[in-house]
Scaffold this active site. Structure first.
Site, PDB file in Angstrom:
ATOM      1  N   GLU A 287       0.836  -1.216   0.000  1.00 10.48           N
ATOM      2  CA  GLU A 287       0.000   0.000   0.000  1.00 10.48           C
ATOM      3  C   GLU A 287       0.865   1.258   0.000  1.00 10.48           C
ATOM      4  O   GLU A 287       0.812   2.080   0.931  1.00 10.48           O
ATOM      5  CB  GLU A 287      -0.944  -0.008   1.204  1.00 10.48           C
ATOM      6  CG  GLU A 287      -1.985  -1.102   1.123  1.00 10.48           C
ATOM      7  CD  GLU A 287      -3.061  -1.017   2.200  1.00 10.48           C
ATOM      8  OE1 GLU A 287      -2.816  -0.403   3.244  1.00 10.48           O
ATOM      9  OE2 GLU A 287      -4.156  -1.577   1.989  1.00 10.48           O
TER      10      GLU A 287
ATOM     11  N   GLU B 208      -5.385  -8.370  -1.088  1.00 12.43           N
ATOM     12  CA  GLU B 208      -6.073  -8.172   0.201  1.00 12.43           C
ATOM     13  C   GLU B 208      -7.536  -7.883  -0.048  1.00 12.43           C
ATOM     14  O   GLU B 208      -7.861  -6.985  -0.837  1.00 12.43           O
ATOM     15  CB  GLU B 208      -5.493  -6.983   0.979  1.00 12.43           C
ATOM     16  CG  GLU B 208      -4.182  -7.240   1.644  1.00 12.43           C
ATOM     17  CD  GLU B 208      -3.726  -6.073   2.511  1.00 12.43           C
ATOM     18  OE1 GLU B 208      -4.579  -5.374   3.089  1.00 12.43           O
ATOM     19  OE2 GLU B 208      -2.509  -5.860   2.604  1.00 12.43           O
TER      20      GLU B 208
END
Ligand code: BGP
Length: 465
Positions: free
Chosen positions: A176, A367
């Protein structure tokens, strides 16, 4: 075309614990406390040094994955996993970050984890840095503010690429990466100093990470041309609150805070809007001659992403809610998780389509999942809510693949085994299909139990083979 892979994901700092075992050095995440102060530390506005002496640091013990990895990987194999995404703890390999010599004991641990995956025919997908900076690099260099971090990171990458050549095919450079603009300490070990311009620091850090990421891609290809290296984006589509063009413009601007990263990592150059913003805000970003060529040479092979929820932006006439760190207005058409994250499977399909339309590069969903409180009754966890969430999101994923033509290489549920929440530090915010018998204070047997969702996912994967 790559074979589609089903599996699950964890991260070292939320799963392993054993923070001071076998020569491991401290890392930024070991200094993130539980409780109300966590958010200020994560945002870089409270120095962990100023925390009270009795603070609790959940990453230090986490769910003891370091000791349980064999049994955990066996459970993944039982579910039929074809891929396991995990991260390597940088400070297990280079305890302070700037050593020349590696910590062999740290590498041995990952040798075993990878061997265990391969034994079960599970493809390892490795995140090189998942919210992880050795504390030594923070103290000595100010973390990613300093260009020298690029070289330390590259030395770490080289160690991994050489050692696991032929064993690990999929690598992610930074988890991320866009999180650095929102939670700079959690994502990159940054605590702001007095008189610093936070925005300038964040984009400086971003530039160094983007250069490091591009160099890592080139290096991986040089060491093993068969490897595939991806970027990783915290994704999630954003809806305008009303048809007021101002709301749509707010969406465009907000989306650019995320796409900025993938635009560079996928296309290999800084987008016009970023250069214009640097000039307008007079940010001095230390871009060196030669960086343009580095970024261009190191474009990624695929785009990996996390997706939990969509967001709504516009004139703040409605109540705010939470959602993977980013704030959002409440969407009256959606239900939300216990933590306020708005559940939106169609938003997942929209997100996958938007990213694929923009780049036409393969995606990998690394995810997705539901954080919820689970109740253990007679050794059973009936998590039908998680099954519903996963079923609906997987349905959206399949529609993206088969009805919309989006190329996707795989899907890993987040926290396939219960672990510590990144944003809150809680263990009660569980994502797993495997329950870990520990409470908020780390008390319990640590025993692993199969939840109802375990059997559901096992069945789903079986049907796909
Ligand atoms: C992402 C992180 C993960 C994970 C997940 C769920 O931002 O990459 O590390 O934790 O979100 O978030 P949380 O743990 O805050 O519920």
């Amino acid at each position: 075309m790559e074979k589609f892979l089903w599996g699950g994901a964890t991260a070292a700092n939320q799963y392993e614990g054993a923070y001071d075992i076998s020569g491991r050095g401290l890392s930024n995440v070991d200094l993130l406390p539980s409780g109300e102060k966590r958010s200020d530390v994560a945002k870089g506005i409270l120095d962990p040094k100023d925390l009270p002496a009795d603070s609790i640091y959940p990453a230090r013990e986490a769910v003891g994955g370091y000791y349980h990895y064999k049994e955990d990987i066996a459970l993944m194999a039982e579910m039929g996993f074809e891929v396991y995404r995990f991260s390597i703890s940088w400070s297990r390999i280079f305890p302070h970050g700037d050593e020349i010599k590696t910590n062999e004991a740290g590498l041995k641990y990952y040798d075993q984890v990878i061997a265990e995956c391969l034994k079960h025919q599970i493809e390892p997908l490795v995140t090189i840095s998942h919210f992880d900076v050795p504390q030594g690099l923070i103290e000595k260099y100010g973390s990613w503010r300093d260009r020298r971090l690029v070289d330390f990171y590259l030395r770490y990458c080289e160690t991994l690429f050489k050692r696991y050549r032929g064993k690990v095919r999929y690598w992610l450079t930074f988890n991320e990466i866009n999180m650095v603009l929102h939670l700079p300490y959690l994502a990159a070990g940054i605590t702001f100093r007095p008189n610093e311009d936070p925005l300038e620091v964040c984009y400086t850090v971003a530039h160094h990470e983007l250069v490091a990421s591009a160099k890592a891609v080139s290096l991986a290809h040089m060491i093993d041309p068969a490897t595939k290296v991806g970027c990783m984006l915290a994704a999630g589509c954003i809806y305008p609150n009303t048809p007021d063009p101002k709301d749509s413009w707010q969406v465009v601007e907000e989306e650019r805070k995320s796409y900025f990263f993938t635009d560079v990592q996928v296309r290999g150059y800084y987008p016009g809007y970023a250069k214009a913003m640097f000039a307008k805000k007079q940010l001095k970003i230390p871009i060196e001659p030669g960086d343009a060529a580095i970024l261009q040479a190191g474009v990624v092979d695929f785009i990996s992403l996390s997706y939990y929820n969509s967001r709504v932006l516009g004139e703040a006439t409605k109540e705010n809610t939470a959602g993977n760190v980013f704030s959002s207005l409440k969407n009256p058409y959606l239900k939300a998780s216990e933590w306020g994250w708005q559940i939106d499977p169609l938003g997942f399909r929209i997100t996958l389509n938007q990213i694929y339309d923009r780049y036409q590069k393969p995606l990998f969903v690394v995810e997705n999942g539901l954080g919820a409180t689970d109740v253990l009754e007679d050794d059973q966890i009936k998590d039908d809510y998680r099954i519903t969430y996963l079923r609906d999101h997987i349905d959206a994923l399949q529609k993206s693949r088969y009805e919309d033509g989006v190329e996707i290489w795989g899907y890993t549920t987040w926290g396939c085994i219960d672990l510590i929440s990144a944003s809150t530090g809680e263990l009660k915010k569980r994502y797993g299909m495997v329950y870990v018998d520990l409470d908020e204070n780390g008390h319990g047997s640590g025993k692993r139990l199969r939840k109802k969702s375990f059997y559901w996912y096992q069945d789903w994967i079986k049907q796909q083979k």
